[in-house]
Design an enzyme around this catalytic site. Structure first.
Site, PDB file in Angstrom:
ATOM      1  N   CYS A 131       0.838  -1.195   0.000  1.00  0.00           N
ATOM      2  CA  CYS A 131       0.000   0.000   0.000  1.00  0.00           C
ATOM      3  C   CYS A 131       0.884   1.261   0.000  1.00  0.00           C
ATOM      4  O   CYS A 131       1.616   1.499  -0.941  1.00  0.00           O
ATOM      5  CB  CYS A 131      -0.968  -0.037   1.185  1.00  0.00           C
ATOM      6  SG  CYS A 131      -2.361   1.101   1.037  1.00  0.00           S
ATOM      7  N   HIS A 252      -3.329  -5.649  -0.454  1.00  0.00           N
ATOM      8  CA  HIS A 252      -2.972  -6.187   0.865  1.00  0.00           C
ATOM      9  C   HIS A 252      -3.094  -7.712   0.894  1.00  0.00           C
ATOM     10  O   HIS A 252      -4.157  -8.245   1.229  1.00  0.00           O
ATOM     11  CB  HIS A 252      -3.896  -5.606   1.941  1.00  0.00           C
ATOM     12  CG  HIS A 252      -3.649  -4.178   2.264  1.00  0.00           C
ATOM     13  ND1 HIS A 252      -2.812  -3.773   3.287  1.00  0.00           N
ATOM     14  CD2 HIS A 252      -4.122  -3.044   1.691  1.00  0.00           C
ATOM     15  CE1 HIS A 252      -2.787  -2.452   3.334  1.00  0.00           C
ATOM     16  NE2 HIS A 252      -3.568  -1.989   2.371  1.00  0.00           N
ATOM     17  N   GLU A 254      -1.924  -9.663   3.106  1.00  0.00           N
ATOM     18  CA  GLU A 254      -2.098 -10.103   4.496  1.00  0.00           C
ATOM     19  C   GLU A 254      -3.550 -10.024   4.953  1.00  0.00           C
ATOM     20  O   GLU A 254      -3.938 -10.658   5.945  1.00  0.00           O
ATOM     21  CB  GLU A 254      -1.193  -9.294   5.430  1.00  0.00           C
ATOM     22  CG  GLU A 254      -1.703  -7.925   5.816  1.00  0.00           C
ATOM     23  CD  GLU A 254      -1.535  -6.850   4.727  1.00  0.00           C
ATOM     24  OE1 GLU A 254      -1.915  -5.687   4.974  1.00  0.00           O
ATOM     25  OE2 GLU A 254      -1.018  -7.182   3.654  1.00  0.00           O
TER      26      GLU A 254
END
Length: 297
Positions: A131, A252, A254
């Site tokens: 990001c 993202h 994760e």
């Protein structure tokens, strides 16, 4: 094995904190998703506090085996161009009101993270930017950013009804949009088992800015339907077996988890934080891989 022995074996991954206001006092924090994944793969997360003047003390964090930079406020546009955009003052004010938590620029965090990114580039230290971290990497190499993706490109794509939603304040973890993966890139290889003929996957994203001009040293790895670059890497600094890895992901990995579950959307997502031996140095060296476990590959 003593703790001093461990400190010379386990790779140290630097991750810069983000500042927020709690009970009328500033506090620093780092998301646990990142910390848990780093630890689970045998590395030590070293939190670099967002403190004034700390960019002058980065040598005190040696040895640095890897750097992970992630979310945070918008980067001060003075770092990448004098004329920030063709947006009117009214449009800029609208952006500031809509994205108040992101447009409140943190100059100290900018300075620390840009210094770390340049250190990684100079010394081939493995770097993963997620990001904002991908935007920091691009800016550190002379690239520029869109001030607001929705206003500058998404709504201008007439063939895309409603544009592409890159941020959903009401559904941070659950929001997804499609990206097209570029063939013959590391991202293609890592997602290969999950990709179909369209070369598309659904990713989580939470951002209102993004790469405008990609720095010359980088190659795109994925695009959103509105043309925004969603991933890039430096092909001349990519060799995981030698501990070389410099990459930016706008999305993202994760947070790509199924609802009310720790199960990831795609196999191997948590291996964005992977440790591998390196014969050229006396320690393990951290490198980051987004989708597929490649130990021994």
């Amino acid at each position: 094995m003593s703790s001093s022995d461990l400190s010379t074996i386990l790779p140290r991954v630097l991750i810069v904190s983000r500042r927020t206001l709690r009970k009328n006092k500033f506090v620093d924090f780092v998301g646990e998703y990142h910390l848990d994944l780093i630890v689970s793969y045998g590395a030590v997360p070293v939190i670099v506090p967002r403190v004034r003047g700390l960019h002058m003390l980065l040598q005190s964090f040696e040895p640095i085996h890897g750097v992970l930079l992630c979310e945070g406020e918008d980067i001060d546009p003075s770092h990448y161009e004098a004329e920030i955009s063709g947006l009117s003052e009214e449009e800029l004010e609208e952006i500031r009101n809509l994205h108040a938590s992101d447009t409140d620029i943190d100059k100290e965090k900018d300075t620390i993270e840009l210094s770390l990114a340049k250190l990684c580039l100079e010394r081939n230290i493995p770097y993963l930017g997620i990001c904002r971290g991908s935007q920091v990497l691009n800016v550190a190499c002379g690239g520029t950013l869109y001030q607001d993706v929705e206003k500058e490109i998404s709504k201008k794509c007439k063939e895309l009804e409603g544009g592409v939603v890159h941020m959903d304040y009401e559904n941070y973890d659950g929001h997804r949009h499609v990206i097209k993966v570029v063939e013959n890139t590391p991202l293609h290889k890592w997602f290969e088992e999950s990709l179909e003929e369209k070369m598309e996957i659904m990713v989580n994203s939470y951002h209102h800015q993004g790469v405008k001009k990609l720095a010359n040293r980088f190659v795109p790895m994925a695009f959103a339907p509105d043309g925004l670059i969603e991933g890039f890497y430096d092909p001349d600094a990519y060799n995981p077996e030698e501990g070389k890895f410099i990459m930016g992901l706008q999305f993202h990995p994760e947070r790509m988890r199924q609802q009310d579950s720790e199960k990831f959307d795609y196999p191997g997502c948590p291996s964005a934080y992977k440790v591998t031996p390196n014969a050229n140095v006396p320690h393990f060296v951290l490198y980051f891989i987004c989708i597929k476990l490649v130990a021994g590959a």
